[in-house]
Design an enzyme around this catalytic site. Sequence first.
Site, PDB file in Angstrom:
ATOM      1  N   GLU A 318       0.793  -1.231   0.000  1.00  0.00           N
ATOM      2  CA  GLU A 318       0.000   0.000   0.000  1.00  0.00           C
ATOM      3  C   GLU A 318       0.830   1.289   0.000  1.00  0.00           C
ATOM      4  O   GLU A 318       0.566   2.206   0.774  1.00  0.00           O
ATOM      5  CB  GLU A 318      -0.969  -0.003   1.206  1.00  0.00           C
TER       6      GLU A 318
HETATM    7  C1  ACM Z   1      -2.114  -5.512   4.096  1.00  0.00           C
HETATM    8  O1  ACM Z   1      -3.186  -5.991   4.491  1.00  0.00           O
HETATM    9  N1  ACM Z   1      -2.014  -4.227   3.837  1.00  0.00           N
HETATM   10  C2  ACM Z   1      -0.961  -6.353   3.871  1.00  0.00           C
END
Ligand code: ACM
Length: 676
Positions: A318
């Site tokens: 992310e």
């Molecule tokens: C995640 O759930 N951002 C690895």
Amino acid sequence: MKKIKFLLVVLIMAFSISLTPAQNLPLMPYPKSVKQLNTNFRLDKEFTLFVEGNPNERIYPAATRMLRRLSDRTGLFFPQDVITSTTKTESPPMVISVKRPGKVILNEDESYQLFIYDNKIQLMAETDLGAMHGFETLLQLLSADENGYYLPAVEIEDQPRFPWRGLMIDACRHFMPINMVKRNLDAMAAVKMNVLHWHLSEDQGFRVESKVYPKLHQLGSDGLYYSHAQIKDVIEYAAARGIRVYPEFDVPGHATSWFAAYPEFASAPGPYTIERNWGIFDPTFDPTNEETYTFLNNFFGEMAALFPDEYFHIGGDEVNGKQWDANESIQKFMNENNIPDNHALQTYFNQRILKILTKHGKKMIGWDEIFQPGMPQNIVIHSWRGTKALMEAAQKGYRSILSNGYYIDLIQPTDFHYLNDPIPADSPLSEKEKKNILGGEATMWSELVTHENVDSRIWPRTAAIAERLWSPQNINDVDTMYKRIERISFLLEEHGLLHIKNYEMMLRRLTNNNDITYLKTLVDLIEPVKIYTRHRQGVKYTSFSPYTRVVDAARPDADAARKFRNEVDRYLADPMLNSSNLIPSLLRWVDNHSKLMETIKLSPILKEIEPLSHNLSKIASLALEAIEYINNNRPTPQYWVEQNLDLIEEAKKPYGQAELMLVSAVEKLVLTAGKN
Ligand code: ACM
């Protein structure tokens, strides 16, 4: 006639045996091969054991713990105190034979054979790790009848399907005290899991003491961090139970708390403060700053020495790239170095980090975002966004583990996780490619839990994931899984797990220490809303919000509701239509609302679930009417069905971010009645 009956019984028995595996022993994960014998080993106060062979020293305290657990459950005063390598005993009924010391590393031999006969028990294993799995199997087999305690005679041969069977604990969003980690390590060992993935840095907290860069824990943690001594203690505790511990330090994103201490390594100017909200945030390491690598080299060097495991998780998930896009010098660097986009820039960063970790003797693992062209094959891909990366990685010769489908923070039912196979039966992978899939991890993200209710999100559902990762693929019958997991859930309390006992504590607090009977009747039948819906219902959660409401006490996969749904299915499938298992509960639920209202009136915190309580009574009443129509085969007026389908739609709505889990079953009853 008698003869025919007998033949029929024999035939049916033969048929059901040929359809094995029948998972009829209370074991989880279910062993690879079980042969049941027609006798029992009677446990009495003379019970002793003896360890022979060449085990690691950890076997002795493990054997002692097993002995004490047997003693505590049975009240038998066994003669042996602490088992050691010099323990001597005359013809002990239980002999544990271990060939060689086990290493707590990936791919160690964890197999064991447990032979229980009427007068002796033999546990044999290549390593002490296998023998400890055998202890857990034996403890799960403990049974009782009017003659006392016994172990059913069996010949069990067992070994794991996957070598990587993990639980990830996020100690950042909400800090998790050492005793939470330790009790969960015991629970993991009880279901033969062998990896703790410790998520230790996040936007919301930096959770490890750093002696090299002390500002990290001083300014990044609100004082909630683990000291080196505590980390070592946990690693030792885990190793004594055959469990690897490896850390995750999430870079280059999810990094705000680092920058609270060292803003100079971010891609935008500071100052930064520890993030209090949940979500995906902008602060990201500057991959074009050489000082970033000096800093991470020093810090990772310190952590590589602290965590002896071969593997080291760098996160990598992310990264939104906003700080990179907005930074002129980063854009210039990308231009000059032919780095076309942010993915490529992250790969450049990952390649530098890989060099650092390799130098410190570590193998790199990261979330599936790190699976980009240009990364060497010796990294491990941790699949979370889907199974695509898992499969592609395996096909391209990378090793991978699965967490997609094991996100236990999403409050999905146990059978959903249970049937999520890292290598499904119809997998297109070759045998060689399949070997690249090492296993999986349940992930306990902690935005919406605290140390108080976190166990109830992990257990018992994680036991089903443990079985998926340990047992043969064809052990996949949901009904027997649910039967077995209920018992395992109860056994886990032996280790101080709070998943059952904190439920009533939280309900008591909600009623300000008044009678919880009627509140419990309702909360037994509801679940928190699923996936990430809780963040989208107008409630703004932060790290300092209360996590003490009904939705936080309510448990995933509510047992009582599931049993009711199953009972309705049995009723509707039964040509004799026996509703006697349904009526008493329904009558109780009809009455529950008026009684619970007395409690709600005095507990403002409960006000938000008043509509759920009201709806429970209304749909219980409706279910009784429907059963009445069905049982008496009475014609149902059209308006009755229509009017009540509106009520059903209303009862499906969540209140207080929790939902009644009976409504689909009542809808089935109404629709069936409507056919009259
Ligand atoms: C995640 O759930 N951002 C690895």
